[in-house]
Write a protein that holds these residues in place. Structure first.
Motif, PDB file in Angstrom:
ATOM      1  N   LEU A   1      -8.815   8.769  36.360  1.00  0.00           N
ATOM      2  CA  LEU A   1      -7.687   9.768  36.769  1.00  0.00           C
ATOM      3  C   LEU A   1      -6.558   9.321  35.743  1.00  0.00           C
ATOM      4  CD1 LEU A   1      -7.543   8.922  40.587  1.00  0.00           C
ATOM      5  CD2 LEU A   1      -8.346  11.071  39.518  1.00  0.00           C
ATOM      6  N   PHE A   2      -6.547   8.431  34.942  1.00  0.00           N
ATOM      7  CA  PHE A   2      -5.316   8.231  34.093  1.00  0.00           C
ATOM      8  C   PHE A   2      -5.892   8.717  32.538  1.00  0.00           C
ATOM      9  CE2 PHE A   2      -4.591   5.639  37.537  1.00  0.00           C
ATOM     10  CZ  PHE A   2      -3.192   6.110  37.881  1.00  0.00           C
ATOM     11  N   SER A   3      -7.106   9.261  32.422  1.00  0.00           N
ATOM     12  CA  SER A   3      -7.550   9.387  31.278  1.00  0.00           C
ATOM     13  C   SER A   3      -6.787  10.726  30.538  1.00  0.00           C
ATOM     14  CB  SER A   3      -8.915  10.030  31.280  1.00  0.00           C
ATOM     15  OG  SER A   3      -9.501  10.414  30.033  1.00  0.00           O
ATOM     16  N   PHE A   4      -6.768  10.850  29.273  1.00  0.00           N
ATOM     17  CA  PHE A   4      -6.242  12.079  28.530  1.00  0.00           C
ATOM     18  C   PHE A   4      -7.288  13.067  28.394  1.00  0.00           C
ATOM     19  CE2 PHE A   4      -2.881   9.172  27.194  1.00  0.00           C
ATOM     20  CZ  PHE A   4      -2.057   9.957  27.292  1.00  0.00           C
ATOM     21  N   GLU A   5      -8.508  12.767  29.059  1.00  0.00           N
ATOM     22  CA  GLU A   5      -9.699  13.772  28.881  1.00  0.00           C
ATOM     23  C   GLU A   5      -9.707  14.594  30.048  1.00  0.00           C
ATOM     24  OE1 GLU A   5     -13.314  12.101  27.182  1.00  0.00           O
ATOM     25  OE2 GLU A   5     -12.138  10.480  26.165  1.00  0.00           O
TER      26      GLU A   5
ATOM     27  N   VAL B   1     -10.798  13.146  34.314  1.00  0.00           N
ATOM     28  CA  VAL B   1      -9.696  13.175  35.257  1.00  0.00           C
ATOM     29  C   VAL B   1     -10.624  13.948  36.410  1.00  0.00           C
ATOM     30  CG1 VAL B   1      -7.711  14.169  36.176  1.00  0.00           C
ATOM     31  CG2 VAL B   1      -7.731  13.226  33.894  1.00  0.00           C
ATOM     32  N   GLN B   2     -11.102  15.109  36.047  1.00  0.00           N
ATOM     33  CA  GLN B   2     -11.854  15.838  37.255  1.00  0.00           C
ATOM     34  C   GLN B   2     -12.936  15.082  37.670  1.00  0.00           C
ATOM     35  OE1 GLN B   2     -13.187  19.355  35.149  1.00  0.00           O
ATOM     36  NE2 GLN B   2     -11.034  20.369  35.309  1.00  0.00           N
ATOM     37  N   GLN B   3     -13.813  14.206  36.734  1.00  0.00           N
ATOM     38  CA  GLN B   3     -14.815  13.346  37.751  1.00  0.00           C
ATOM     39  C   GLN B   3     -14.186  12.378  38.380  1.00  0.00           C
ATOM     40  OE1 GLN B   3     -17.947  14.023  37.398  1.00  0.00           O
ATOM     41  NE2 GLN B   3     -18.503  12.238  38.502  1.00  0.00           N
TER      42      GLN B   3
ATOM     43  N   LYS C   1     -13.181  13.322  41.693  1.00  0.00           N
ATOM     44  CA  LYS C   1     -14.120  13.919  42.650  1.00  0.00           C
ATOM     45  C   LYS C   1     -15.044  12.661  43.161  1.00  0.00           C
ATOM     46  CE  LYS C   1     -15.799  18.085  40.128  1.00  0.00           C
ATOM     47  NZ  LYS C   1     -17.102  18.504  39.307  1.00  0.00           N
ATOM     48  N   THR C   2     -14.934  11.523  42.189  1.00  0.00           N
ATOM     49  CA  THR C   2     -15.686  10.289  42.722  1.00  0.00           C
ATOM     50  C   THR C   2     -14.848   9.252  43.360  1.00  0.00           C
ATOM     51  OG1 THR C   2     -16.980  10.591  40.626  1.00  0.00           O
ATOM     52  CG2 THR C   2     -17.055   8.463  41.611  1.00  0.00           C
ATOM     53  N   TYR C   3     -13.457   9.171  43.109  1.00  0.00           N
ATOM     54  CA  TYR C   3     -12.579   8.281  43.580  1.00  0.00           C
ATOM     55  C   TYR C   3     -12.637   8.301  45.373  1.00  0.00           C
ATOM     56  CZ  TYR C   3      -8.854   5.098  44.526  1.00  0.00           C
ATOM     57  OH  TYR C   3      -8.113   4.097  44.919  1.00  0.00           O
ATOM     58  N   ARG C   4     -12.943   7.218  45.728  1.00  0.00           N
ATOM     59  CA  ARG C   4     -12.910   7.048  47.529  1.00  0.00           C
ATOM     60  C   ARG C   4     -11.208   6.954  47.792  1.00  0.00           C
ATOM     61  NH1 ARG C   4     -16.284   2.834  49.879  1.00  0.00           N
ATOM     62  NH2 ARG C   4     -15.290   3.620  51.716  1.00  0.00           N
ATOM     63  N   TRP C   5     -10.930   8.010  48.144  1.00  0.00           N
ATOM     64  CA  TRP C   5      -9.325   8.083  48.406  1.00  0.00           C
ATOM     65  C   TRP C   5      -9.027   7.291  49.882  1.00  0.00           C
ATOM     66  CZ3 TRP C   5      -5.880   9.638  45.217  1.00  0.00           C
ATOM     67  CH2 TRP C   5      -6.246  10.338  43.837  1.00  0.00           C
ATOM     68  N   ARG C   6      -8.113   6.611  50.023  1.00  0.00           N
ATOM     69  CA  ARG C   6      -7.860   5.987  51.337  1.00  0.00           C
ATOM     70  C   ARG C   6      -6.726   6.643  52.004  1.00  0.00           C
ATOM     71  NH1 ARG C   6      -8.242   1.365  47.636  1.00  0.00           N
ATOM     72  NH2 ARG C   6     -10.364   0.069  47.919  1.00  0.00           N
TER      73      ARG C   6
ATOM     74  N   PRO D   1      -3.756  17.317  32.196  1.00  0.00           N
ATOM     75  CA  PRO D   1      -5.251  17.776  32.016  1.00  0.00           C
ATOM     76  C   PRO D   1      -5.595  19.143  33.054  1.00  0.00           C
ATOM     77  CG  PRO D   1      -5.266  15.367  32.531  1.00  0.00           C
ATOM     78  CD  PRO D   1      -3.733  15.954  32.694  1.00  0.00           C
ATOM     79  N   ARG D   2      -4.926  19.239  33.966  1.00  0.00           N
ATOM     80  CA  ARG D   2      -5.192  20.594  34.651  1.00  0.00           C
ATOM     81  C   ARG D   2      -4.648  21.679  34.086  1.00  0.00           C
ATOM     82  NH1 ARG D   2      -2.570  18.144  38.037  1.00  0.00           N
ATOM     83  NH2 ARG D   2      -1.097  19.919  38.674  1.00  0.00           N
TER      84      ARG D   2
END
Length: 64
Positions: A27-31, A35-37, A40-45, A60-61
Motif C-alpha cells: 500500500l505504501f509503494s510508488f508502483e 498498491v492495487q495488489q 486487494k490482498t490486505y485483510r482490513w480490520r 498511484p490512483r
C-alpha cells in the motif's frame, strides 16, 4: 541498526517479497500495480476501509 540504544529496522519496499503477509507494505509503494495488489490482498480490520485507502494512496490512483 542501533540508534540511541534501540534497534531500528529499515524496510526497502521494492525488495519486500510479494506475499499476502506483506500486503500492507504494498500500500505504501510508488508502483501503482503494487498498491492495487496490496489493496486487494490486505485483510482490513475495519469494515469501511475506503477512506483510509483514499488517504494513504492518492498518487498511484491518479497516475502521479
Amino acid at each position: 541498526m542501533p540508534v540511541v540504544n534501540r534497534s531500528v529496522s529499515i524496510i526497502v519496499l521494492r525488495e519486500v517479497e510479494p506475499a499476502p503477509r506483506n500486503a500492507l507494505w504494498d500500500l505504501f509503494s510508488f508502483e501503482a500495480a503494487k498498491v492495487q495488489q496490496g489493496a486487494k490482498t490486505y485483510r482490513w480490520r475495519q469494515p469501511d476501509h475506503v477512506p483510509i485507502l483514499n488517504e494513504i494512496s492518492p498518487l498511484p490512483r491518479s497516475g502521479g
